[in-house]
Every structure is written in structure tokens, then in C-alpha cells.
Design a protein around this motif. Sequence first.
Motif, PDB file in Angstrom:
ATOM      1  N   ARG A 115      12.847   0.553  32.034  1.00 28.28           N
ATOM      2  CA  ARG A 115      11.838  -0.487  31.860  1.00 28.28           C
ATOM      3  C   ARG A 115      12.377  -1.584  30.957  1.00 28.28           C
ATOM      4  NH1 ARG A 115       6.720   2.368  29.599  1.00 28.28           N
ATOM      5  NH2 ARG A 115       6.299   0.198  29.183  1.00 28.28           N
ATOM      6  N   ARG A 116      11.826  -2.729  31.070  1.00 29.44           N
ATOM      7  CA  ARG A 116      12.133  -3.857  30.180  1.00 29.44           C
ATOM      8  C   ARG A 116      10.831  -4.179  29.444  1.00 29.44           C
ATOM      9  NH1 ARG A 116      17.360  -4.703  30.520  1.00 29.44           N
ATOM     10  NH2 ARG A 116      18.266  -4.654  32.592  1.00 29.44           N
ATOM     11  N   PRO A 117      10.583  -3.468  28.331  1.00 35.71           N
ATOM     12  CA  PRO A 117       9.296  -3.641  27.643  1.00 35.71           C
ATOM     13  C   PRO A 117       9.168  -5.012  26.996  1.00 35.71           C
ATOM     14  CG  PRO A 117      10.759  -2.280  26.344  1.00 35.71           C
ATOM     15  CD  PRO A 117      11.465  -2.536  27.652  1.00 35.71           C
ATOM     16  N   ASP A 118       7.931  -5.474  26.930  1.00 38.86           N
ATOM     17  CA  ASP A 118       7.634  -6.698  26.188  1.00 38.86           C
ATOM     18  C   ASP A 118       7.747  -6.405  24.699  1.00 38.86           C
ATOM     19  OD1 ASP A 118       7.090  -8.203  28.478  1.00 38.86           O
ATOM     20  OD2 ASP A 118       4.988  -7.536  28.511  1.00 38.86           O
ATOM     21  N   ALA A 119       7.862  -7.434  23.904  1.00 37.36           N
ATOM     22  CA  ALA A 119       8.015  -7.283  22.456  1.00 37.36           C
ATOM     23  C   ALA A 119       6.857  -6.526  21.827  1.00 37.36           C
ATOM     24  CB  ALA A 119       8.160  -8.648  21.799  1.00 37.36           C
ATOM     25  N   ASP A 120       5.669  -6.646  22.381  1.00 34.53           N
ATOM     26  CA  ASP A 120       4.512  -5.976  21.787  1.00 34.53           C
ATOM     27  C   ASP A 120       4.201  -4.617  22.425  1.00 34.53           C
ATOM     28  OD1 ASP A 120       3.740  -7.175  24.152  1.00 34.53           O
ATOM     29  OD2 ASP A 120       1.772  -7.812  23.409  1.00 34.53           O
TER      30      ASP A 120
ATOM     31  N   HIS B 291       5.764   1.450  23.688  1.00 30.37           N
ATOM     32  CA  HIS B 291       6.645   2.462  24.276  1.00 30.37           C
ATOM     33  C   HIS B 291       7.548   1.824  25.324  1.00 30.37           C
ATOM     34  CE1 HIS B 291       4.223   5.553  22.377  1.00 30.37           C
ATOM     35  NE2 HIS B 291       3.152   4.910  22.802  1.00 30.37           N
ATOM     36  N   GLY B 292       8.489   2.622  25.837  1.00 24.68           N
ATOM     37  CA  GLY B 292       9.296   2.166  26.958  1.00 24.68           C
ATOM     38  C   GLY B 292      10.684   1.669  26.606  1.00 24.68           C
ATOM     39  N   ARG B 293      11.133   1.909  25.389  1.00 23.39           N
ATOM     40  CA  ARG B 293      12.444   1.400  24.977  1.00 23.39           C
ATOM     41  C   ARG B 293      13.565   2.438  25.018  1.00 23.39           C
ATOM     42  NH1 ARG B 293       8.678  -1.285  22.430  1.00 23.39           N
ATOM     43  NH2 ARG B 293       8.824  -3.544  22.316  1.00 23.39           N
ATOM     44  N   GLY B 294      13.240   3.718  25.194  1.00 17.95           N
ATOM     45  CA  GLY B 294      14.239   4.779  25.116  1.00 17.95           C
ATOM     46  C   GLY B 294      15.385   4.612  26.085  1.00 17.95           C
ATOM     47  N   LEU B 295      15.080   4.524  27.357  1.00 14.36           N
ATOM     48  CA  LEU B 295      16.128   4.396  28.361  1.00 14.36           C
ATOM     49  C   LEU B 295      16.797   3.020  28.279  1.00 14.36           C
ATOM     50  CD1 LEU B 295      17.444   6.179  30.378  1.00 14.36           C
ATOM     51  CD2 LEU B 295      15.790   5.437  32.094  1.00 14.36           C
ATOM     52  N   PHE B 296      16.049   2.011  27.858  1.00 14.98           N
ATOM     53  CA  PHE B 296      16.617   0.682  27.644  1.00 14.98           C
ATOM     54  C   PHE B 296      17.697   0.741  26.550  1.00 14.98           C
ATOM     55  CE2 PHE B 296      16.565  -3.579  25.693  1.00 14.98           C
ATOM     56  CZ  PHE B 296      16.875  -4.339  26.806  1.00 14.98           C
TER      57      PHE B 296
ATOM     58  N   THR C   1      13.084  13.074  23.486  1.00 15.56           N
ATOM     59  CA  THR C   1      11.686  12.650  23.399  1.00 15.56           C
ATOM     60  C   THR C   1      11.105  12.438  24.788  1.00 15.56           C
ATOM     61  OG1 THR C   1      12.000  11.634  21.240  1.00 15.56           O
ATOM     62  CG2 THR C   1      10.115  10.860  22.533  1.00 15.56           C
ATOM     63  N   ASN C   2      11.834  11.718  25.645  1.00  7.04           N
ATOM     64  CA  ASN C   2      11.369  11.489  27.017  1.00  7.04           C
ATOM     65  C   ASN C   2      11.226  12.807  27.780  1.00  7.04           C
ATOM     66  OD1 ASN C   2      11.250   8.755  26.620  1.00  7.04           O
ATOM     67  ND2 ASN C   2      13.117   8.296  27.755  1.00  7.04           N
ATOM     68  N   ALA C   3      12.185  13.709  27.600  1.00  4.27           N
ATOM     69  CA  ALA C   3      12.121  15.002  28.287  1.00  4.27           C
ATOM     70  C   ALA C   3      10.873  15.767  27.874  1.00  4.27           C
ATOM     71  CB  ALA C   3      13.381  15.820  27.988  1.00  4.27           C
ATOM     72  N   ILE C   4      10.540  15.715  26.586  1.00  4.30           N
ATOM     73  CA  ILE C   4       9.349  16.416  26.089  1.00  4.30           C
ATOM     74  C   ILE C   4       8.078  15.745  26.622  1.00  4.30           C
ATOM     75  CG2 ILE C   4       7.992  16.893  24.004  1.00  4.30           C
ATOM     76  CD1 ILE C   4      10.773  17.258  22.571  1.00  4.30           C
ATOM     77  N   LEU C   5       8.055  14.423  26.625  1.00  2.13           N
ATOM     78  CA  LEU C   5       6.860  13.700  27.080  1.00  2.13           C
ATOM     79  C   LEU C   5       6.623  13.816  28.578  1.00  2.13           C
ATOM     80  CD1 LEU C   5       7.144  10.388  25.011  1.00  2.13           C
ATOM     81  CD2 LEU C   5       5.494  12.244  24.691  1.00  2.13           C
ATOM     82  N   TYR C   6       7.704  13.799  29.368  1.00  4.35           N
ATOM     83  CA  TYR C   6       7.562  13.707  30.817  1.00  4.35           C
ATOM     84  C   TYR C   6       7.935  14.972  31.580  1.00  4.35           C
ATOM     85  CZ  TYR C   6       7.086   8.886  29.428  1.00  4.35           C
ATOM     86  OH  TYR C   6       6.674   7.740  28.811  1.00  4.35           O
ATOM     87  N   GLY C   7       8.496  15.956  30.899  1.00  7.15           N
ATOM     88  CA  GLY C   7       8.799  17.223  31.560  1.00  7.15           C
ATOM     89  C   GLY C   7       7.502  17.930  31.920  1.00  7.15           C
ATOM     90  N   ARG C   8       7.448  18.548  33.071  1.00 10.50           N
ATOM     91  CA  ARG C   8       6.230  19.223  33.520  1.00 10.50           C
ATOM     92  C   ARG C   8       6.584  20.523  34.223  1.00 10.50           C
ATOM     93  NH1 ARG C   8       4.370  16.347  30.487  1.00 10.50           N
ATOM     94  NH2 ARG C   8       3.112  14.513  30.786  1.00 10.50           N
TER      95      ARG C   8
ATOM     96  N   LEU D 226      21.125   8.794  18.347  1.00  8.96           N
ATOM     97  CA  LEU D 226      19.994   7.934  18.701  1.00  8.96           C
ATOM     98  C   LEU D 226      19.638   8.128  20.171  1.00  8.96           C
ATOM     99  CD1 LEU D 226      17.962   5.624  18.267  1.00  8.96           C
ATOM    100  CD2 LEU D 226      19.830   4.033  18.773  1.00  8.96           C
ATOM    101  N   MET D 227      20.633   8.114  21.042  1.00  8.67           N
ATOM    102  CA  MET D 227      20.363   8.269  22.474  1.00  8.67           C
ATOM    103  C   MET D 227      19.840   9.666  22.797  1.00  8.67           C
ATOM    104  SD  MET D 227      23.350   5.983  24.281  1.00  8.67           S
ATOM    105  CE  MET D 227      24.748   6.723  23.425  1.00  8.67           C
ATOM    106  N   ILE D 228      20.392  10.691  22.145  1.00 13.04           N
ATOM    107  CA  ILE D 228      19.877  12.054  22.336  1.00 13.04           C
ATOM    108  C   ILE D 228      18.421  12.114  21.906  1.00 13.04           C
ATOM    109  CG2 ILE D 228      20.035  14.419  21.456  1.00 13.04           C
ATOM    110  CD1 ILE D 228      23.129  14.021  21.519  1.00 13.04           C
ATOM    111  N   SER D 229      18.092  11.500  20.781  1.00 11.23           N
ATOM    112  CA  SER D 229      16.707  11.447  20.305  1.00 11.23           C
ATOM    113  C   SER D 229      15.785  10.867  21.368  1.00 11.23           C
ATOM    114  CB  SER D 229      16.624  10.537  19.087  1.00 11.23           C
ATOM    115  OG  SER D 229      16.408  11.233  17.939  1.00 11.23           O
ATOM    116  N   GLU D 230      16.193   9.746  21.923  1.00 11.71           N
ATOM    117  CA  GLU D 230      15.367   9.076  22.932  1.00 11.71           C
ATOM    118  C   GLU D 230      15.220   9.934  24.181  1.00 11.71           C
ATOM    119  OE1 GLU D 230      13.614   6.428  22.424  1.00 11.71           O
ATOM    120  OE2 GLU D 230      14.463   6.014  20.460  1.00 11.71           O
ATOM    121  N   LEU D 231      16.312  10.533  24.650  1.00 11.03           N
ATOM    122  CA  LEU D 231      16.246  11.321  25.877  1.00 11.03           C
ATOM    123  C   LEU D 231      15.498  12.633  25.685  1.00 11.03           C
ATOM    124  CD1 LEU D 231      19.756  10.680  27.463  1.00 11.03           C
ATOM    125  CD2 LEU D 231      17.569   9.515  27.909  1.00 11.03           C
TER     126      LEU D 231
END
Length: 145
Positions: A101-106, A109-114, A60-67, A53-58
Motif C-alpha cells: 500500500r501507499r498510505p497517506d500521511a495521516d 496503518h499500512g506502512r509495514g510492507l512499504f 506484526t502483519n503475520a499476527i494481524l492477518y494470519g488466520r 525493523l523489517m522483521i518487526s513489520e512482517l
Amino acid sequence: MTYTIDRYPCEDSPRLGAMTLHPTPESVPRARRWFRKFIAPYDPLCSVDDCTLMISELVTNAILYGRSDDEWVVRVEWYREGTSLRVEVHNPGFPASVQLRRPDADDAHGRGLFLVASIAESWHSGPSRFGGTVVSFLMSGAWPA
């Protein structure tokens, strides 16, 4: 470009395995599958489901934010450190952009690192030895003392 798996790490190294992935959505399930397959012979006591699960999140983040202006990859490596398992995810993004980040319930995005911070013993981000960013997590008690 091909995918790369390091199945046979050096005996003198604490690294148990590594994979190099394209920065595409298909790489996320591939990372989960390969990690499960290549960590299994080491029989860790920690939850492999939590790790995937954590690898999935990281990844995903690497793909989204890697430049990078050049062709680039996401690299995942896993290590045995005493009784702990450390997993690193590298991308060419900027280390300063990694934020818990501490995302709101609605929020959509923003829950991966959390999630990583909630499940892992600890996590870290900073400059990668490959250039760019590394985000890692540590699972304690992965092997007996």
C-alpha cells in the motif's frame, strides 16, 4: 505451546536459523531480540537494525492477518544465499491478501510492507511451504563474495 529456536542449523543447509512464535503482540519484540542474538555470530555486513525493523513489520502483519481455525504459529527463518541474507516470515493467512500500500500521511496503518520494499533489495510474497503465506525480503551484500 512453547517458543522454538533453531540455533544449530544443518551444515549442508543455507538456513542460518529459525524461530517459531505465538501469534501475540509479545512475539514482535521477541523476534527482534532473537534475530539479533542468533545472526550476530554470522557477522553480516548489512544493517541488522534494518533487518530487525523489517522483521518487526512482517511479524506484526503475520499476527494481524494470519488466520486459522486451529492453534497456529508464526515462523521466521533466515538464510544465507551467496552474499545475500534472505528472511522469511510464514503465517496461515492467504497469499492473495498481501498487498503493498501507499498510505497517506495521516493513515494510521499500512506502512509495514512499504518499509520493507523501501529498505530491502527485494521482497516477495506467496504460498508458504507450511501452508498459508510467506513474505520474504532479501538484503544483498550481507557477506563478502
